[in-house]
Design an enzyme around this catalytic site. Structure first.
Site, PDB file in Angstrom:
ATOM      1  N   LEU A 159     -19.194  20.660 -18.928  1.00 50.06           N
ATOM      2  CA  LEU A 159     -18.690  19.222 -19.323  1.00 50.06           C
ATOM      3  C   LEU A 159     -18.436  19.329 -20.847  1.00 50.06           C
ATOM      4  O   LEU A 159     -19.464  19.427 -21.464  1.00 50.06           O
ATOM      5  CB  LEU A 159     -19.372  17.963 -19.038  1.00 50.06           C
ATOM      6  CG  LEU A 159     -19.981  17.870 -17.456  1.00 50.06           C
ATOM      7  CD1 LEU A 159     -20.600  16.583 -17.205  1.00 50.06           C
ATOM      8  CD2 LEU A 159     -18.665  17.686 -16.429  1.00 50.06           C
ATOM      9  N   ASN A 217     -21.442  29.136 -22.861  1.00 45.23           N
ATOM     10  CA  ASN A 217     -21.628  28.305 -24.324  1.00 45.23           C
ATOM     11  C   ASN A 217     -21.849  29.366 -25.296  1.00 45.23           C
ATOM     12  O   ASN A 217     -21.498  29.264 -26.366  1.00 45.23           O
ATOM     13  CB  ASN A 217     -22.501  27.621 -24.194  1.00 45.23           C
ATOM     14  CG  ASN A 217     -22.226  26.095 -23.535  1.00 45.23           C
ATOM     15  OD1 ASN A 217     -21.045  26.086 -23.171  1.00 45.23           O
ATOM     16  ND2 ASN A 217     -23.355  25.250 -23.152  1.00 45.23           N
ATOM     17  N   PHE A 258     -10.650  27.885 -28.955  1.00 44.34           N
ATOM     18  CA  PHE A 258     -11.921  27.952 -29.787  1.00 44.34           C
ATOM     19  C   PHE A 258     -11.853  29.010 -30.925  1.00 44.34           C
ATOM     20  O   PHE A 258     -12.600  29.731 -31.606  1.00 44.34           O
ATOM     21  CB  PHE A 258     -13.283  28.438 -28.901  1.00 44.34           C
ATOM     22  CG  PHE A 258     -13.852  27.345 -28.258  1.00 44.34           C
ATOM     23  CD1 PHE A 258     -14.858  26.466 -28.757  1.00 44.34           C
ATOM     24  CD2 PHE A 258     -13.170  26.752 -27.034  1.00 44.34           C
ATOM     25  CE1 PHE A 258     -15.519  25.345 -28.353  1.00 44.34           C
ATOM     26  CE2 PHE A 258     -13.549  25.556 -26.379  1.00 44.34           C
ATOM     27  CZ  PHE A 258     -14.804  24.987 -26.736  1.00 44.34           C
ATOM     28  N   TYR A 260     -10.584  27.941 -33.833  1.00 47.20           N
ATOM     29  CA  TYR A 260     -10.298  26.859 -35.018  1.00 47.20           C
ATOM     30  C   TYR A 260     -11.540  26.998 -36.021  1.00 47.20           C
ATOM     31  O   TYR A 260     -12.569  26.709 -35.517  1.00 47.20           O
ATOM     32  CB  TYR A 260      -9.880  25.392 -34.547  1.00 47.20           C
ATOM     33  CG  TYR A 260      -8.797  25.089 -34.068  1.00 47.20           C
ATOM     34  CD1 TYR A 260      -7.475  25.194 -34.543  1.00 47.20           C
ATOM     35  CD2 TYR A 260      -8.503  25.353 -32.458  1.00 47.20           C
ATOM     36  CE1 TYR A 260      -6.360  24.922 -34.106  1.00 47.20           C
ATOM     37  CE2 TYR A 260      -7.555  25.339 -32.041  1.00 47.20           C
ATOM     38  CZ  TYR A 260      -6.076  24.996 -32.685  1.00 47.20           C
ATOM     39  OH  TYR A 260      -4.895  24.968 -31.900  1.00 47.20           O
ATOM     40  N   GLY A 262     -14.218  25.879 -39.256  1.00 44.80           N
ATOM     41  CA  GLY A 262     -14.395  24.526 -39.746  1.00 44.80           C
ATOM     42  C   GLY A 262     -15.808  24.611 -40.372  1.00 44.80           C
ATOM     43  O   GLY A 262     -16.183  25.812 -40.991  1.00 44.80           O
ATOM     44  N   GLY A 266     -21.886  21.905 -33.756  1.00 44.72           N
ATOM     45  CA  GLY A 266     -23.193  21.114 -33.513  1.00 44.72           C
ATOM     46  C   GLY A 266     -23.062  20.572 -32.064  1.00 44.72           C
ATOM     47  O   GLY A 266     -22.666  21.066 -31.267  1.00 44.72           O
ATOM     48  N   CYS A 269     -25.250  21.005 -27.152  1.00 41.98           N
ATOM     49  CA  CYS A 269     -25.282  22.132 -26.251  1.00 41.98           C
ATOM     50  C   CYS A 269     -25.192  23.272 -26.940  1.00 41.98           C
ATOM     51  O   CYS A 269     -26.136  24.221 -26.826  1.00 41.98           O
ATOM     52  CB  CYS A 269     -23.976  22.095 -25.186  1.00 41.98           C
ATOM     53  SG  CYS A 269     -24.082  20.735 -24.341  1.00 41.98           S
ATOM     54  N   LYS A 272     -28.504  24.437 -29.218  1.00 41.39           N
ATOM     55  CA  LYS A 272     -29.598  24.566 -28.334  1.00 41.39           C
ATOM     56  C   LYS A 272     -29.590  25.988 -27.426  1.00 41.39           C
ATOM     57  O   LYS A 272     -30.617  26.390 -27.156  1.00 41.39           O
ATOM     58  CB  LYS A 272     -29.832  23.079 -27.523  1.00 41.39           C
ATOM     59  CG  LYS A 272     -30.932  23.076 -26.424  1.00 41.39           C
ATOM     60  CD  LYS A 272     -31.115  21.787 -25.881  1.00 41.39           C
ATOM     61  CE  LYS A 272     -29.987  21.505 -24.960  1.00 41.39           C
ATOM     62  NZ  LYS A 272     -29.952  22.489 -23.374  1.00 41.39           N
TER      63      LYS A 272
END
Length: 443
Positions: A159, A217, A258, A260, A262, A266, A269, A272
């Protein structure tokens, strides 16, 4: 189906509400009486688009209920979703005390077959620990598993905060880690309404499912840190990372997701999970060199805006005020865990500056974190944050920041300068408007 969801945090509440939306009877357990009171009264403790309306609708229908009664929650559902927190321990590893406590409660009170589903993000091997904890409790009751059977399933969540309801209702994949045909059949039946157009269920063993979540992730975090490293190099070389992004993203093997750059990732998810996967590998004697670099690069990236500010204003910012747009770690959430805004705010404070911040939903969370610190004030609008500030710093890419009144920005700031941590604007347009513009990897 009758379903118990243990934990009413981000994952648990979304899971419970979405399963109830499909007609299941869901009971959500949480030991925080204040949180349960809020939920029973129709409120929700987090900001997530579409979630509050869904919770209220299913509470009104009687399909979604909330309790603090552990024994009642175990008795209620044949399916027991464990969706409690797994916060990082001091060494970065996932703290499993809440997961194992939930497992022990199930073993202590179960009176029939249960499917125990790890929805929390947990390290590889947690399924074995959950199974052992339940067996230990059953043994303490003088029961054999043969007389009180149960199955343990890994069903990791994928999610995105700010789009969690949509992600759950229209999943791109459903990973089920199980070694029991009975449990697999029940899980397929549970998720069938969510995948009517084509099957998105991926069945694998429990350990592979546990690792799949961390791997997903970690891969996304790696792409972000890689692009941030390239953006910093583009700054050094006078290249434009936006043109580079288009050039490499056009390769179908790479794609645009993903990519981009910056001021660092943070949230609850990525930081950690990257740390937990690193610690898992370290414990097994294997060093994940790429992920160590990802973590190091991200920590450094959160200071890039401060470096750009220091280059323009010096290290002594006493008497200066900076307008800050964005406090949440990403749009459509009030979550400030590991947010880049916190590094920027605290860095500006160390240099003597004050900060006037605006965020559409996260200012109450900032007040909770920083209390009444008089170095941080809050504006009621983006424009109010600008008034008399020495510069504007953009940290979160909320939609309302995408097309601001640039003339008003220029008039309001003491010096027409923007430090953009999310590359929202075109540098050439800023030059034409007479605004000094410092972005990430933009020429």
């Amino acid at each position: 189906m009758k379903i118990t969801v243990i934990g009413t945090g981000y994952v648990g509440l979304v899971t419970g509400a979405c399963l109830a939306e499909m007609g299941n009877d869901v009971l959500c357990l949480d030991l925080d009486e204040g949180k349960i009171r809020i939920l029973r009264e129709g409120g929700i403790p987090i900001h997530e688009p579409g979630l509050q309306v869904m919770v209220q609708r299913n509470v009104a229908s009687g399909r979604l209920n909330f309790t603090t009664d552990i024994e009642a929650s175990v008795a209620f559902g044949e399916l027991q979703f464990i969706a409690v927190g797994t916060p990082p321990d001091e060494d970065g590893s996932a703290d499993l005390q809440y997961v194992l406590s939930a497992a022990r409660n199930i073993g202590r009170h179960m009176d029939g077959y249960k499917v125990v589903i790890d929805k929390s993000t947990v390290p590889v091997g947690t399924g074995d620990k959950v199974r052992a904890a339940i067996r230990e409790e059953l043994a303490g009751r003088g029961l054999e598993v043969s007389s009180m059977p149960f199955d343990v399933v890994s069903n990791p969540e994928f999610l995105k905060e700010g789009a969690a309801v949509e992600d759950f209702m229209r999943p791109d994949r459903i990973v089920i880690g199980a070694d029991s045909d009975r449990a697999i059949g029940i899980m397929r039946e549970l998720y069938a309404p969510f995948i009517r157009n084509h099957d998105r269920v991926i069945v694998m063993d429990v350990r592979s499912a546990e690792l799949t979540k961390y791997a997903a992730n970690a891969m996304l975090a790696t792409r972000i840190s890689f692009m941030n490293e390239l953006a910093n190099l583009a700054d050094d070389l006078g290249a434009d990372i936006e043109q580079i992004r288009i050039g490499i993203g056009s390769d179908p093997r790479i794609g645009f997701h993903f990519l981009y750059p910056g001021c660092g990732y943070g949230g609850s998810c990525f930081p950690k999970d990257v740390q937990a996967l690193i610690r898992t590998a370290d414990e097994g004697g294997r060093k994940l060199k790429v992920l160590h670099a990802v973590e190091e690069a991200n920590a450094a990236q959160k200071h890039v805006l401060l470096d750009k500010i220091r280059a323009q204003f010096g290290s002594d910012l006493g008497g200066k005020t900076f307008a800050l747009w964005g406090l949440a770690f990403k749009p459509n959430t009030d979550d400030m865990r590991e947010a880049s805004s916190r590094v920027v705010i605290e860095g500006l404070w160390r240099m003597g500056a004050r900060v006037r911040a605006y965020d559409p939903v996260a200012m109450d969370e900032a007040r909770r974190i920083y209390g009444n610190d008089d170095r941080l004030s809050y504006a009621g609008s983006p424009q109010e944050a600008l008034s008399g500030a020495d510069a504007l710093v953009i940290v979160t890419e909320w939609k309302e920041f995408r097309v601001p009144n640039f003339d008003a920005i220029k008039r309001s700031l003491r010096r027409p300068v923007i430090f953009d941590g999310r590359n929202l604007y075109a540098p050439e347009q800023m030059r034409k408007r007479g605004i000094e513009y410092f972005a990430i990897g933009r020429r």
